[in-house]
Write an enzyme that holds these catalytic residues in place. Structure first.
Site, short mmCIF file in Angstrom:
data_model
loop_
_atom_site.label_atom_id
_atom_site.label_comp_id
_atom_site.label_asym_id
_atom_site.label_seq_id
_atom_site.Cartn_x
_atom_site.Cartn_y
_atom_site.Cartn_z
N CYS A 55 5.09 2.14 -1.49
CA CYS A 55 5.17 3.59 -1.65
C CYS A 55 3.76 4.18 -1.65
O CYS A 55 3.03 4.02 -2.64
CB CYS A 55 5.89 3.90 -2.96
SG CYS A 55 5.85 5.65 -3.40
N CYS A 102 3.04 6.81 -4.31
CA CYS A 102 2.91 6.28 -5.69
C CYS A 102 1.61 5.52 -5.87
O CYS A 102 0.92 5.67 -6.88
CB CYS A 102 4.04 5.33 -6.03
SG CYS A 102 5.63 5.76 -5.37
N ASP A 103 1.27 4.66 -4.91
CA ASP A 103 0.18 3.69 -5.12
C ASP A 103 -1.06 3.96 -4.29
O ASP A 103 -2.06 3.25 -4.43
CB ASP A 103 0.69 2.26 -4.80
CG ASP A 103 1.80 1.86 -5.74
OD1 ASP A 103 1.84 2.36 -6.88
OD2 ASP A 103 2.65 1.04 -5.35
#
Ligand code: NAP
Length: 306
Positions: free
Chosen positions: A134, A137-138
């Protein structure tokens, strides 16, 4: 006496919270069970640009929270819990969760789908140490670094473009010589100078010490292999439906999605499936939301004996 809800919704993404909105607004007692946060997969998208009504786009996480509030405005309740088991065959259906057992007369399955892994040795053990699924997200952990994104669909291209803004260099690795992603990304891809597309290639191995430090790629046409140094590998090769809770209970299609047509009815009376987890041609936020409205309609019919 414990409440018996009219509707239990398993999963708080756009499909789940739209079912909850419509059902609660129709006066049904609704409980949405979500394990993480409202929005589901959508919450991991930084900028949603194709959900109608948001002329400048909207953050996926924010849209999830808004969908939750919209349903709760009409009395839907939310439970933050992980479901471990579902009993779906009786008239009263049960969800076993880490917060206890809850009961309902209808169930809407809105569990969505999870990222498909590459299937390489050691991939699972390297999650969080260079293997990610993701970008929204990361991505920030890879600021100023070099990463590879695997895949050629809309998710891979959107992720690669997002990472190109943060990283020094991004390789987009695709197994064919044309992208599956829509043409809308073409201009941005051409403009991203630090983004290089590696065509006709698939990952053959993850290279690592404590963390990922490279990837071995194989050209699918020539069989030639080469290694490139990367700090991270973001995989975006599609998704697999989250149907683990349903094994042996409802009919699945040949690809493992819940067999349910446009009515969202499954093979079990009173059980409906919405969004990415059901058989459907187009998996988008707007089609998941549409499913939610349809499921609420047919759940009401079911409760009324129609
Ligand atoms: P997708 O459209 O199924 O694309 C998956 C990509 O991964 C394809 O390019 C596929 O290659 C490749 N792939 C599949 N298995 C692979 C493997 N084992 N090894 C290497 N490559 C592999 O999945 P997605 O991009 O996650 O999108 C899912 C759905 O969400 C789609 O309907 C998409 O349109 C939608 N979506 C839309 C947006 C948007 O509208 N902006 C954004 C994100 C997602 P091939 O091309 O060769 O099959």
């Amino acid at each position: 006496m414990a409440t018996i809800y009219d509707m239990l919704v398993i999963g708080g993404g756009p499909g789940g919270y739209t079912a909850a909105l419509y059902a609660a607004r129709a006066g049904l007692r609704v409980l949405v069970i979500e394990k993480l946060s409202a929005g589901g997969q959508m919450a991991t998208t930084e900028q949603v640009e194709n959900y109608p009504g948001f002329d400048e786009g909207v953050d996926g996480f924010e849209l999830g929270e808004r969908m939750q509030r919209a349903a709760e405005r009409f009395g839907a309740q939310s439970l933050l819990a992980t479901v471990s088991r579902l009993e779906l065959s009786g008239e009263i259906k049960r969800a076993h969760t880490d917060e206890g057992v809850v009961e309902g007369r209808t169930v809407v399955i809105a569990t969505g789908a999870s990222p498909r892994p590459l299937g390489l040795p050691e991939e699972q053990g390297l999650i969080g140490r260079g293997v990610a699924y993701c970008a929204a997200c990361d991505g920030m952990f890879y600021k100023g670094k070099t990463v590879a994104v695997i895949g050629g669909g809309n998710t891979a291209v959107a992720d690669a473009l997002l990472l190109a803004k943060l990283c020094e260099k991004v390789y987009l690795v695709h197994r064919r010589d044309t992208l599956r992603a829509t043409k809308v990304y073409e201009k941005a891809l051409a403009a991203a100078e630090n983004l290089e597309i590696v065509w006709d290639s698939r990952p053959a191995a993850l290279l690592h010490a404590e963390r990922v430090n490279g990837i071995r790629l194989e050209n699918v046409k020539t069989g030639a292999q080469r290694e490139i140094a990367v700090d991270g590998v973001f995989t975006a090769i599609g998704r697999v439906p989250d149907t683990g809770l349903l094994e042996g209970q409802v009919e699945l299609d040949a690809q493992g999605y819940i067999a349910a047509d446009e009515t969202t009815r499954t093979s079990l009376p009173g059980v409906f499936a919405v969004g990415d987890v059901r058989t459907k041609a187009v998996r988008q936020i707007v089609t998941a939301a549409a499913d939610g409205a349809v499921a609420a309609h047919f759940a009401e019919d079911y409760l009324n004996g129609i």
